[in-house]
Scaffold this active site. Structure first.
Site, short mmCIF file in Angstrom:
data_model
loop_
_atom_site.label_atom_id
_atom_site.label_comp_id
_atom_site.label_asym_id
_atom_site.label_seq_id
_atom_site.Cartn_x
_atom_site.Cartn_y
_atom_site.Cartn_z
N HIS A 1 0.98 -1.23 0.03
CA HIS A 1 0.07 0.06 -0.03
C HIS A 1 0.91 1.11 -0.08
O HIS A 1 2.10 1.21 0.11
CB HIS A 1 -1.05 -0.04 1.12
N ASP B 1 -0.13 7.22 -3.45
CA ASP B 1 -1.34 7.09 -4.26
C ASP B 1 -1.55 8.02 -5.24
O ASP B 1 -1.89 7.85 -6.32
CB ASP B 1 -2.79 6.48 -3.23
#
Length: 362
Positions: A125, A155
């Protein structure tokens, strides 16, 4: 939708985080985006990342899925996918198949580790991707542990925005060459790219590996956040001497301690004294004294306060879409402005057939 990307068609294979955000930004700018989602993944009211585009639910593993969707890919300018390396190939939608159907296609791939490298098949992540890029180490208090900066650096900044830039660059190139290509956007690469100036400062000896002691990481007393008398916070960024001088003047910082702005050895004591000063008034009182001046000051606002701030309201930085307050499209365009965002919606059978050449099996 209005916007500068009108006429551009994008097929998005729905995923998590940065890929749909990238598709949202392109749709905000006027691109026609078809979102292909798994069954049961219709866009909901709070799925803001799905705004400004239509969704069709398809089981990509079902027989006939490739045949049904390939006409849309053949007629698109770009494709976005955010699966682990190898997944699209196993589904029959890999770059080989898609570029064979559409040689001008720009094929955007969003991953954490990239399409190659020792870690490329591992799960991860945002926090992991920015960790190996050096970014995470630099964020946090002196003497403490690194603090995850939400998922903004990997992200969205190093992932979605870098992918979007890559797609637009490849689309421009395809107009002259007539040939598409694959855009390999890895969040590890993008997060590292965002740290370009930090690496340059480190190489020049202007920044150390010691967290919370440098110019932009909270070490400098004039580039930091402080608590006020009411428990709310303010942000100060008076780096340049003239702005620092104004901050001192407005705050009554006549103590000779504050004369040596660049003296890093004095920074801890200066921060302590500044903290004492800012704790004497409420945030609103400091806003009345400093906001709008060249002291490089702003209140630290929460999710509820930011949309109500006069500057954000004047610029329309936030909009209400179907009762959900959310950021408006950015950046702004003078001649081809983006329209007001619309909620994500399900694509109808006639739209799929007429606009995308898709006829789903009964």
């Amino acid at each position: 939708m209005a916007g500068p990307l009108q006429g551009i068609k994008v097929v998005e294979f729905a995923g998590l985080g940065p890929a749909p955000f990238c598709a949202m930004v392109l749709a905000d700018m006027g691109a026609e985006v078809l979102r292909i989602a798994r069954p049961g993944a219709a866009p909901g009211r709070f799925d803001v990342n799905c705004r400004n585009r239509a969704t069709v639910q398809v089981d990509l593993r079902a027989p006939g899925a490739v045949a049904a969707l390939m006409p849309a890919i053949a007629g698109a300018d770009a494709l976005i996918e955010g699966f682990r390396p190898g997944v699209m190939e196993r589904l029959g939608f890999g770059p080989g198949e898609c570029l064979a159907a559409n040689p001008r296609l720009v094929y955007g791939r969003m991953t954490g580790w990239g399409q190659g490298g020792p870690l490329h098949t591992a799960a991860g992540h945002d926090i992991n991707y920015i960790a190996i890029s050096g970014a995470l180490h630099a964020i946090g208090p002196a003497g403490g542990q690194p603090v995850p900066p939400l998922n903004l650096v990997g992200d969205y900044g190093g992932g979605a925005m870098v992918l979007g830039m890559g797609l637009l660059a490849a689309l421009l190139e395809a107009r002259s060459s007539g040939r598409g290509q694959v855009v390999d956007a890895a969040m590890t690469d993008g997060a590292a790219l965002l740290c370009t100036n930090m690496y340059a400062s480190h190489a020049a000896g202007r920044a150390t590996n010691e967290r919370g002691t440098n110019l932009l990481d909270g070490g400098a007393p004039f580039y930091c956040t402080y608590a006020c008398a009411d428990g709310k916070s303010i942000a100060v960024g008076a780096i340049e001497p003239q702005f620092y001088a104004l901050l001192r003047e407005r705050c009554g910082l006549a103590d000779p301690l504050f004369d040596a702005q660049p003296d890093r050895e004095r920074w801890p004591l200066m921060k302590h004294r500044l903290a004492e000063v800012f704790a004497t008034r409420t945030r609103d009182e400091w806003c009345a004294l400093l906001e709008g001046s060249d002291a490089c000051f702003a209140p630290v606002l929460d999710w509820d306060e930011a949309p109500r701030h006069p500057h954000n309201r004047a610029r329309g930085t936030f909009v209400d879409v179907d009762g959900v307050v959310q950021p408006a499209p950015a950046p702004r365009f003078t001649r081809t402005p983006a329209g007001t965002p619309e909620p994500g919606r399900e694509a109808g059978a006639e739209e799929l057939r007429a606009r995308w050449g898709i006829v789903l099996p009964a």
